[in-house]
Design an enzyme around this catalytic site. Sequence first.
Site, mmCIF file in Angstrom:
data_model
loop_
_atom_site.group_PDB
_atom_site.id
_atom_site.type_symbol
_atom_site.label_atom_id
_atom_site.label_comp_id
_atom_site.label_asym_id
_atom_site.label_seq_id
_atom_site.Cartn_x
_atom_site.Cartn_y
_atom_site.Cartn_z
ATOM 1 N N ASP A 34 -20.935 57.550 4.006
ATOM 2 C CA ASP A 34 -22.003 56.829 3.833
ATOM 3 C C ASP A 34 -22.896 57.276 2.661
ATOM 4 O O ASP A 34 -24.119 56.756 2.447
ATOM 5 C CB ASP A 34 -22.948 56.712 5.161
ATOM 6 N N GLU A 36 -24.325 60.265 2.575
ATOM 7 C CA GLU A 36 -25.018 61.601 3.032
ATOM 8 C C GLU A 36 -24.260 62.836 2.487
ATOM 9 O O GLU A 36 -23.106 62.858 2.269
ATOM 10 C CB GLU A 36 -25.252 61.421 4.485
ATOM 11 N N HIS A 127 -42.211 68.177 -20.000
ATOM 12 C CA HIS A 127 -42.882 66.990 -20.886
ATOM 13 C C HIS A 127 -44.237 67.203 -21.247
ATOM 14 O O HIS A 127 -44.586 66.800 -22.565
ATOM 15 C CB HIS A 127 -42.556 65.656 -20.061
ATOM 16 N N ASP A 168 -43.708 61.594 -31.016
ATOM 17 C CA ASP A 168 -44.988 60.994 -30.437
ATOM 18 C C ASP A 168 -45.914 61.984 -30.130
ATOM 19 O O ASP A 168 -45.826 63.080 -30.435
ATOM 20 C CB ASP A 168 -44.469 60.173 -29.158
ATOM 21 N N LYS A 192 -46.277 56.447 -31.339
ATOM 22 C CA LYS A 192 -45.337 55.471 -31.082
ATOM 23 C C LYS A 192 -45.908 54.637 -30.141
ATOM 24 O O LYS A 192 -46.768 55.055 -29.038
ATOM 25 C CB LYS A 192 -44.366 56.612 -30.119
ATOM 26 N N ARG A 194 -45.224 52.103 -26.733
ATOM 27 C CA ARG A 194 -44.035 51.485 -25.928
ATOM 28 C C ARG A 194 -44.773 50.468 -25.094
ATOM 29 O O ARG A 194 -45.858 50.767 -24.568
ATOM 30 C CB ARG A 194 -43.597 52.803 -25.099
ATOM 31 N N ASP A 218 -38.157 66.858 -30.043
ATOM 32 C CA ASP A 218 -38.542 66.249 -28.857
ATOM 33 C C ASP A 218 -38.008 66.995 -27.583
ATOM 34 O O ASP A 218 -37.364 68.056 -27.787
ATOM 35 C CB ASP A 218 -38.038 64.702 -28.802
ATOM 36 N N THR A 223 -32.517 57.346 -23.726
ATOM 37 C CA THR A 223 -31.931 56.213 -24.624
ATOM 38 C C THR A 223 -31.492 56.551 -26.244
ATOM 39 O O THR A 223 -30.783 55.869 -26.623
ATOM 40 C CB THR A 223 -32.607 54.911 -24.560
ATOM 41 N N THR A 226 -36.284 56.508 -29.089
ATOM 42 C CA THR A 226 -37.685 57.487 -29.675
ATOM 43 C C THR A 226 -37.330 58.215 -31.012
ATOM 44 O O THR A 226 -38.002 57.870 -31.916
ATOM 45 C CB THR A 226 -38.322 58.403 -28.682
HETATM 46 C C1 R5P Z 1 -41.538 60.454 -24.205
HETATM 47 O O1 R5P Z 1 -42.746 60.553 -24.424
HETATM 48 C C2 R5P Z 1 -40.470 61.769 -24.420
HETATM 49 O O2 R5P Z 1 -41.145 62.698 -25.088
HETATM 50 C C3 R5P Z 1 -39.371 61.367 -25.069
HETATM 51 O O3 R5P Z 1 -39.844 61.192 -26.406
HETATM 52 C C4 R5P Z 1 -38.719 60.242 -24.446
HETATM 53 O O4 R5P Z 1 -38.566 60.224 -23.128
HETATM 54 C C5 R5P Z 1 -37.285 59.980 -24.862
HETATM 55 O O5 R5P Z 1 -36.881 58.995 -24.346
HETATM 56 P P1 R5P Z 1 -35.743 57.868 -25.181
HETATM 57 O O6 R5P Z 1 -34.660 58.714 -25.719
HETATM 58 O O7 R5P Z 1 -35.347 56.889 -24.287
HETATM 59 O O8 R5P Z 1 -36.675 57.071 -26.226
#
Ligand code: R5P
Length: 303
Positions: A34, A36, A127, A168, A192, A194, A218, A223, A226
Amino acid sequence: MVFFGDLQNKALSEKVAGKLGVKALYPEVKEFADGEIRIRITDAVEDTDVFVLKSFASPVDRNIMEFSFLIDCIRRTGANKIHAVTPYFAYMRADHMFRTGEAVPLEVVITFFESVGVKSVWMIDPHSIKIPEMFTVPVTATNAMSLYANTIQGIAKDVSKVTLVTPDMGGIRRIKILSEKLGGAPFATIEKNRDLETGQLEAASVEGKIHKTCFVVDDMISTGRTIMEGAKALLKMGAEDIYVMATHPVFAPGATSALQKSPIKKVFITDSIEVSSEDRIKKLEVLSLDELIASYIADPSSS
Ligand code: R5P
């Protein structure tokens, strides 16, 4: 001292154990039909300081539970103090309420994480600067900027003729630390935008002089949007060689193939998360955190 490695990042675990001259221990993990899980340790940890390495990579929630159960095993077996070494901590981007009606997942995860018995935490490139303050236990938050500074010095003959870029505004502190390590290398910031509904983003404006060689720094790549948006904006402003340095290779599906096709020349990441073989694209180069982690574990008070 006892060291538990991360079953999802054995390569880094073994390197750290090698540097410390200890054996990396791993728990037994059994998954039931399941979904777990049952975790068990068979090693002696009584009256010992225990360091547990774990990044909350995908599957995130499963890894949080696996880690928490492991901490519970260690605590119940009589360990002295349990230190969490979590290079990549989950839900870091969800550190406040963005819109009315939302939860603050990071706060929930921290409360849960502390409740199982963790007495200190080590992390790298959280972050935001306020994340360590959200814990009640002591947090050592370091950064990978010395690794990036060495790498940049190996690529650029004259660091005064490159531009360090934060994609960013949240990364401004990081880029200033890196610039200082490189004797005041020039830096630029990208603003940036979003859309919180669709997740769509665009690089709205770039501030600072853009040289031909740029290093975009960064905390993570998920994804890849950014940094790819950032790279597009830099190319429009005259950049030619764009390198990326990001500490946590979260890599959502499709991210690495998009990076491989992008105009970005090279992507430096760390081994905070182990990259799957499908994601090991040609452009990728991994810088190891083994030394930083081993020296913290050898002497936590020196960090
Ligand atoms: C956002 O503020 C973080 O510092 C990264 O720039 C962000 O999370 C990267 O995510 P992605 O690659 O999806 O743009």
